[in-house]
Write an enzyme that holds these catalytic residues in place. Sequence first.
Site, PDB file in Angstrom:
ATOM      1  N   ASN A 161       0.830  -1.200   0.000  1.00 55.39           N
ATOM      2  CA  ASN A 161       0.000   0.000   0.000  1.00 55.39           C
ATOM      3  C   ASN A 161       0.860   1.243   0.000  1.00 55.39           C
ATOM      4  O   ASN A 161       1.767   1.347   0.818  1.00 55.39           O
ATOM      5  CB  ASN A 161      -0.762   0.070   1.324  1.00 55.39           C
ATOM      6  CG  ASN A 161      -2.053  -0.688   1.295  1.00 55.39           C
ATOM      7  OD1 ASN A 161      -2.822  -0.560   0.345  1.00 55.39           O
ATOM      8  ND2 ASN A 161      -2.305  -1.451   2.336  1.00 55.39           N
ATOM      9  N   MET A 211       1.345   4.945   3.293  1.00 55.59           N
ATOM     10  CA  MET A 211       0.900   3.994   4.311  1.00 55.59           C
ATOM     11  C   MET A 211       2.028   3.455   5.188  1.00 55.59           C
ATOM     12  O   MET A 211       1.767   2.859   6.230  1.00 55.59           O
ATOM     13  CB  MET A 211       0.161   2.840   3.631  1.00 55.59           C
ATOM     14  CG  MET A 211      -1.164   3.271   3.043  1.00 55.59           C
ATOM     15  SD  MET A 211      -2.449   3.459   4.294  1.00 55.59           S
ATOM     16  CE  MET A 211      -3.077   1.787   4.341  1.00 55.59           C
ATOM     17  N   HIS A 216       0.524   3.453   9.408  1.00 58.81           N
ATOM     18  CA  HIS A 216      -0.554   2.481   9.187  1.00 58.81           C
ATOM     19  C   HIS A 216      -0.002   1.078   8.968  1.00 58.81           C
ATOM     20  O   HIS A 216      -0.451   0.120   9.599  1.00 58.81           O
ATOM     21  CB  HIS A 216      -1.409   2.903   7.988  1.00 58.81           C
ATOM     22  CG  HIS A 216      -2.617   2.048   7.789  1.00 58.81           C
ATOM     23  ND1 HIS A 216      -2.576   0.806   7.223  1.00 58.81           N
ATOM     24  CD2 HIS A 216      -3.918   2.275   8.111  1.00 58.81           C
ATOM     25  CE1 HIS A 216      -3.799   0.288   7.191  1.00 58.81           C
ATOM     26  NE2 HIS A 216      -4.627   1.159   7.726  1.00 58.81           N
ATOM     27  N   ASP A 217       0.979   0.957   8.068  1.00 55.30           N
ATOM     28  CA  ASP A 217       1.552  -0.357   7.775  1.00 55.30           C
ATOM     29  C   ASP A 217       2.912  -0.534   8.446  1.00 55.30           C
ATOM     30  O   ASP A 217       3.681  -1.408   8.073  1.00 55.30           O
ATOM     31  CB  ASP A 217       1.719  -0.532   6.249  1.00 55.30           C
ATOM     32  CG  ASP A 217       0.371  -0.624   5.537  1.00 55.30           C
ATOM     33  OD1 ASP A 217      -0.665  -0.756   6.227  1.00 55.30           O
ATOM     34  OD2 ASP A 217       0.352  -0.564   4.288  1.00 55.30           O
ATOM     35  N   SER A 218       3.211   0.359   9.388  1.00 54.69           N
ATOM     36  CA  SER A 218       4.510   0.268  10.065  1.00 54.69           C
ATOM     37  C   SER A 218       4.277   0.508  11.548  1.00 54.69           C
ATOM     38  O   SER A 218       3.401  -0.123  12.135  1.00 54.69           O
ATOM     39  CB  SER A 218       5.475   1.293   9.460  1.00 54.69           C
ATOM     40  OG  SER A 218       4.951   2.601   9.604  1.00 54.69           O
TER      41      SER A 218
END
Length: 418
Positions: A161, A211, A216-218
């Site tokens: 993402n 992201m 959010h993705d980390s």
Amino acid sequence: MFTKQTLSAFVGALALAAAKTIPASDEYPTAAEIASAQESVLPYSPVSNVKGLAFNRFAQIWIENTDYQTAADDVNFAKLAKEGILLTNYFALTHPSEPNYAASAAGDTFGMDNDDFHQLPANISTIADILDTKRISWGQYQEDLPYAGYQGYRYPESGANEYVRKHDPLILFDSVTNDAVRPRQIKNFTTFYEDLKHHSIPQYMFITPNMTNDAHDSDITVAGDFLERFVPPLLRNEYFSKDTLMLVTFDESGNYSVPNRVYSFLVGGAVPEHLKGTTDDTFYTHYSIIASLSANWGLPSLGRWDCGANLLKLVAEKTGYVNYEVDYDGLYLNETYPGPLSDGDYSEYEPLWSVPATSGSCSAGHGIADVVKKTYHGLKPTYNYTSPIPYDAKTGNNVGLKYFRTLKNGKKQSGITA
Ligand SMILES: *[C@@H]1O[C@H](CO)[C@@H](O)[C@H](O)[C@H]1NC(C)=O
Ligand SMILES: *[C@@H]1O[C@H](CO)[C@@H](O)[C@H](O)[C@H]1NC(C)=O
Ligand SMILES: *[C@@H]1O[C@H](CO)[C@@H](O)[C@H](O)[C@H]1NC(C)=O
Ligand SMILES: *[C@@H]1O[C@H](CO)[C@@H](O)[C@H](O)[C@H]1NC(C)=O
Ligand SMILES: *[C@@H]1O[C@H](CO)[C@@H](O)[C@H](O)[C@H]1NC(C)=O
Ligand SMILES: *[C@@H]1O[C@H](CO)[C@@H](O)[C@H](O)[C@H]1NC(C)=O
């Protein structure tokens, strides 16, 4: 040169699909469509210089899904906050992400309790409409957006993402995407640095890192490192920072069961020297930002939850508005209410689009926007939008909360959330 005709044909084609059911081709444009738009769509960077009471430019950067204390414990967040004013009672509005982003633009969540592909009807006004009443330039900078005004669900369309539509507030609204020019004001970080170089940064901007950078993705450490790379150079840039107020905040807390308080701070050249390194414990929500922009620049309200929202103290002190204090016991702002964008929690309710207020002066003191009055004339507002605490009553959380204030003439005012 890109002709106006091609542009409207292009935007028109996208807008045709902008109904409640979106054809897959719009949600996932083909690689060829994306490549062709990258060639033809020009970002648009209007500039203006309308003086405000407390700041002349406002920038907000949203990080993702983190509880207050987790962010407070990050060294980079804590260090940057010390350069400005830490807001210790700033609340997000609901869960998950998308309704918070939508609310930051339109003053309501419309019952959204999901991250679906939504396109809100043209009769819903946003911050773009109120800023345009005084030609205050605005823009969004979405990292990794493939081209200005891209309307797909995410980019790239597979793999990790980077850009996601659910974090792109103004793209969600027909009142933005039906216009030939407005989508071009939603740009990427490449254009941000070009705008910075050419001194064509707008007076209002919303900034969404990708992201990974937004946690959010980390995790919060990655987001803190991003902020440390991104923000200090802007603060040192005289063109960007002079009279600018920058808000760093989060869309929502990470844990859905705790009060939705998010670590937020104000930095930038508009923060008075004596307030650097201080805290402000006023109750704020994302709606306070719309209201504060209105108060700062003398703009009308959207007549939604921005109408009663507390104003940033820096602005309230200039207008003389007295903010409400609130009863925090039971205040969660972690749920939602019936609306057409709800995924079924409220199937027993008619999924009606809420009707905003069309009269009253609102906390900002400049009444309701003409476009809102015209559209909703004679209709009864769905909620009591003069409350500084928005409605959040799925399980009765947030019901019966008190808010109160004492005006300068000694008169006491109070209310209870219903
Ligand atoms: C950013 O947007 C510009 C203009 O719309 C586009 O040409 C460019 O390819 C985009 N850059 C990135 C890194 O996606
Ligand atoms: C996010 O942005 C950074 C640069 O700011 C870049 O290095 C990274 O590749 C981007 N995307 C992802 C998925 O991390
Ligand atoms: C979330 O908050 C609730 C209520 O305080 C707590 O019981 C729970 O352990 C928390 N969850 C996580 C993953 O921290
Ligand atoms: C909101 O928080 C309350 C109190 O912790 C909890 O009971 C409720 O389940 C939460 N709501 C959601 C949607 O997570
Ligand atoms: C606004 O648009 C929605 C969706 O098209 C419609 O259901 C609603 O009746 C409209 N409201 C007004 C006041 O026109
Ligand atoms: C709406 O809220 C205001 C305070 O913000 C209160 O004075 C008023 O009584 C409320 N109106 C209704 C109909 O509950």
